[in-house]
Design a protein around this motif. Structure first.
Motif, PDB file in Angstrom:
ATOM      1  N   MET A   1      16.581   2.542  -0.613  1.00  0.00           N
ATOM      2  CA  MET A   1      15.143   2.700  -0.747  1.00  0.00           C
ATOM      3  C   MET A   1      14.559   3.216   0.568  1.00  0.00           C
ATOM      4  N   ARG A   2      13.623   4.144   0.436  1.00  0.00           N
ATOM      5  CA  ARG A   2      13.048   4.745   1.639  1.00  0.00           C
ATOM      6  C   ARG A   2      11.605   4.272   1.834  1.00  0.00           C
ATOM      7  N   PHE A   3      11.282   3.849   3.048  1.00  0.00           N
ATOM      8  CA  PHE A   3       9.899   3.524   3.405  1.00  0.00           C
ATOM      9  C   PHE A   3       9.458   4.480   4.508  1.00  0.00           C
ATOM     10  N   ASP A   4       8.289   5.077   4.356  1.00  0.00           N
ATOM     11  CA  ASP A   4       7.654   5.806   5.449  1.00  0.00           C
ATOM     12  C   ASP A   4       6.375   5.069   5.788  1.00  0.00           C
ATOM     13  N   ILE A   5       6.182   4.777   7.080  1.00  0.00           N
ATOM     14  CA  ILE A   5       4.983   4.055   7.497  1.00  0.00           C
ATOM     15  C   ILE A   5       4.130   4.976   8.364  1.00  0.00           C
ATOM     16  N   LEU A   6       2.855   5.057   8.049  1.00  0.00           N
ATOM     17  CA  LEU A   6       1.922   5.857   8.834  1.00  0.00           C
ATOM     18  C   LEU A   6       1.012   4.925   9.615  1.00  0.00           C
ATOM     19  N   ASN A  72       1.428  15.149   4.180  1.00  0.00           N
ATOM     20  CA  ASN A  72       1.997  16.439   3.756  1.00  0.00           C
ATOM     21  C   ASN A  72       3.376  16.662   4.375  1.00  0.00           C
ATOM     22  N   PHE A  73       3.530  16.228   5.615  1.00  0.00           N
ATOM     23  CA  PHE A  73       4.816  16.357   6.312  1.00  0.00           C
ATOM     24  C   PHE A  73       5.900  15.576   5.550  1.00  0.00           C
ATOM     25  N   ILE A  74       5.555  14.353   5.141  1.00  0.00           N
ATOM     26  CA  ILE A  74       6.520  13.514   4.414  1.00  0.00           C
ATOM     27  C   ILE A  74       6.811  14.128   3.043  1.00  0.00           C
ATOM     28  N   GLU A  75       5.763  14.571   2.372  1.00  0.00           N
ATOM     29  CA  GLU A  75       5.910  15.134   1.020  1.00  0.00           C
ATOM     30  C   GLU A  75       6.809  16.372   1.034  1.00  0.00           C
ATOM     31  N   GLY A  80       7.512  13.088  -3.659  1.00  0.00           N
ATOM     32  CA  GLY A  80       7.433  12.126  -4.764  1.00  0.00           C
ATOM     33  C   GLY A  80       7.249  10.679  -4.386  1.00  0.00           C
ATOM     34  N   GLY A  81       7.044  10.371  -3.095  1.00  0.00           N
ATOM     35  CA  GLY A  81       6.854   8.964  -2.693  1.00  0.00           C
ATOM     36  C   GLY A  81       5.535   8.408  -3.214  1.00  0.00           C
ATOM     37  N   ARG A  82       5.515   7.096  -3.437  1.00  0.00           N
ATOM     38  CA  ARG A  82       4.275   6.441  -3.889  1.00  0.00           C
ATOM     39  C   ARG A  82       3.475   6.033  -2.650  1.00  0.00           C
ATOM     40  N   VAL A  83       2.222   6.503  -2.577  1.00  0.00           N
ATOM     41  CA  VAL A  83       1.408   6.247  -1.378  1.00  0.00           C
ATOM     42  C   VAL A  83       0.603   4.969  -1.553  1.00  0.00           C
ATOM     43  N   ILE A  84       0.863   4.014  -0.680  1.00  0.00           N
ATOM     44  CA  ILE A  84       0.181   2.720  -0.737  1.00  0.00           C
ATOM     45  C   ILE A  84      -0.670   2.551   0.510  1.00  0.00           C
ATOM     46  N   PHE A  85      -1.926   2.253   0.301  1.00  0.00           N
ATOM     47  CA  PHE A  85      -2.855   2.037   1.418  1.00  0.00           C
ATOM     48  C   PHE A  85      -3.055   0.534   1.573  1.00  0.00           C
ATOM     49  N   ALA A 102       9.794  -2.880  -5.913  1.00  0.00           N
ATOM     50  CA  ALA A 102      11.237  -2.815  -5.628  1.00  0.00           C
ATOM     51  C   ALA A 102      11.951  -1.859  -6.589  1.00  0.00           C
ATOM     52  N   THR A 103      11.290  -1.434  -7.664  1.00  0.00           N
ATOM     53  CA  THR A 103      11.924  -0.497  -8.597  1.00  0.00           C
ATOM     54  C   THR A 103      11.690   0.958  -8.170  1.00  0.00           C
ATOM     55  N   HIS A 104      10.854   1.156  -7.140  1.00  0.00           N
ATOM     56  CA  HIS A 104      10.612   2.528  -6.658  1.00  0.00           C
ATOM     57  C   HIS A 104      11.672   2.923  -5.625  1.00  0.00           C
ATOM     58  N   GLU A 105      11.874   4.237  -5.475  1.00  0.00           N
ATOM     59  CA  GLU A 105      12.863   4.686  -4.495  1.00  0.00           C
ATOM     60  C   GLU A 105      12.238   5.034  -3.164  1.00  0.00           C
ATOM     61  N   HIS A 106      10.927   5.302  -3.190  1.00  0.00           N
ATOM     62  CA  HIS A 106      10.296   5.804  -1.960  1.00  0.00           C
ATOM     63  C   HIS A 106       8.846   5.334  -1.901  1.00  0.00           C
ATOM     64  N   LEU A 107       8.538   4.511  -0.907  1.00  0.00           N
ATOM     65  CA  LEU A 107       7.162   4.042  -0.713  1.00  0.00           C
ATOM     66  C   LEU A 107       6.637   4.570   0.620  1.00  0.00           C
ATOM     67  N   ILE A 108       5.395   5.024   0.606  1.00  0.00           N
ATOM     68  CA  ILE A 108       4.743   5.509   1.827  1.00  0.00           C
ATOM     69  C   ILE A 108       3.585   4.558   2.108  1.00  0.00           C
ATOM     70  N   LEU A 109       3.641   3.904   3.258  1.00  0.00           N
ATOM     71  CA  LEU A 109       2.670   2.854   3.562  1.00  0.00           C
ATOM     72  C   LEU A 109       1.681   3.343   4.612  1.00  0.00           C
ATOM     73  N   LEU A 110       0.444   3.468   4.204  1.00  0.00           N
ATOM     74  CA  LEU A 110      -0.610   3.935   5.105  1.00  0.00           C
ATOM     75  C   LEU A 110      -1.350   2.735   5.696  1.00  0.00           C
ATOM     76  N   CYS A 111      -1.280   2.609   7.027  1.00  0.00           N
ATOM     77  CA  CYS A 111      -1.924   1.477   7.696  1.00  0.00           C
ATOM     78  C   CYS A 111      -3.276   1.904   8.234  1.00  0.00           C
TER      79      CYS A 111
END
Ligand code: ADE
Length: 252
Positions: A1-6, A72-75, A80-85, A102-111
């Motif tokens: 599973m991939r997490f990207d944190i901003l 946009n850089f991540i995309e 296809g990541g799900r963006v969560i604020f 936990a069923t997603h493969e890619h979450l993008i977390l915006l802080c």
């Protein structure tokens, strides 16, 4: 599973990933966590990531361009990541949310920081808004870590079977029973006899009864989700707990 944190405070996020189960999950490649400094995507020479709110008022608002730039850089690299604020204005986070994420493969977390982020980001780039509780943090970073921690431990192979997620408090609708380990006598405080008896049925009964009592005392509303089998119902009856549980639960 991939997490990207901003975030604008990337250093804040390093150490929670470097200890215990989460560190092991990273090392084993179960999760891949990428931290992005929103400031790297600021367009002006002062690398401004926030500005005063239109219409006046207190505080600062996070500017749209650096956030959109990082998204946009991540995309582009990993679409296809799900963006969560993470925001106190989001839906309250629960174990059920963790299980769904936990069923997603890619979450993008915006802080978020300051008074919030520009509404055009929220409206056009964000898939979901999450709050970890009805209190206000100085930013979404710790909330992002709570989310990563609670989702990661649910991924297959992350927890050993000795501490598996199967009988987690909130999956069962019951708080955990009290736990004891050695010594048997700690400064005059002793361990309940039944746990030393070797009588497995009696121990199972004690665990259920103490667990139900604690739930009734501290979080009775959880019982609405608790399901009991026939034997357990008999145990509840024997210990005069059935009526109290029926008041909150949906016992057939
Ligand atoms: N940012 C500030 N407070 C927060 C909260 N309670 N949950 C998620 N993000 C936040």
């Amino acid at each position: 599973m991939r997490f990207d944190i901003l975030t604008i405070f990337p250093l804040l996020l390093d150490s929670p990933l470097e200890e215990g189960i989460i560190r092991r999950a990273v090392a084993a490649g179960k999760i891949n966590v990428n931290i992005h400094d929103i400031r790297d995507f600021a367009l002006d020479k002062h690398t401004m990531t926030d500005d005063r709110p239109f219409g006046g008022g207190e505080g600062m608002v996070m500017k749209p361009e650096p956030i959109a730039g990082s998204l946009n850089f991540i995309e582009e690299k990993n679409p296809g990541g799900r963006v969560i604020f993470l925001t106190p204005q989001g839906k309250t986070y629960t174990q059920e949310t963790a299980e769904r994420l936990a069923t997603h493969e890619h979450l993008i977390l915006l802080c978020g920081r300051y008074e919030g982020v520009d509404e055009r980001i929220r409206a056009n780039y964000v898939d979901e808004e999450i709050s970890i509780g009805d209190y206000v943090l100085t930013g979404g970073e710790l909330a992002a870590m709570v989310l990563i921690d609670s989702v990661t431990r649910l991924l297959p192979g992350v927890l050993g079977c000795e501490d598996s997620a199967g009988n987690d408090t909130f999956s069962r609708g019951l708080l955990k029973n009290p736990q004891y380990t050695r010594p048997r006598d700690y400064e005059g405080y002793t361990v309940p006899e039944v746990l030393l008896s070797g009588d497995h049925a009696a121990i199972a009964e004690w665990r259920l009864v103490t667990s139900v009592r604690q739930t009734l005392e501290k979080r009775p509303e959880l019982l609405a989700r608790a399901v009991f089998n026939k034997e357990e119902l008999q145990i509840l009856k024997r210990n005069s707990l059935l009526e109290a549980v029926e008041k909150y639960g949906n016992i057939q």
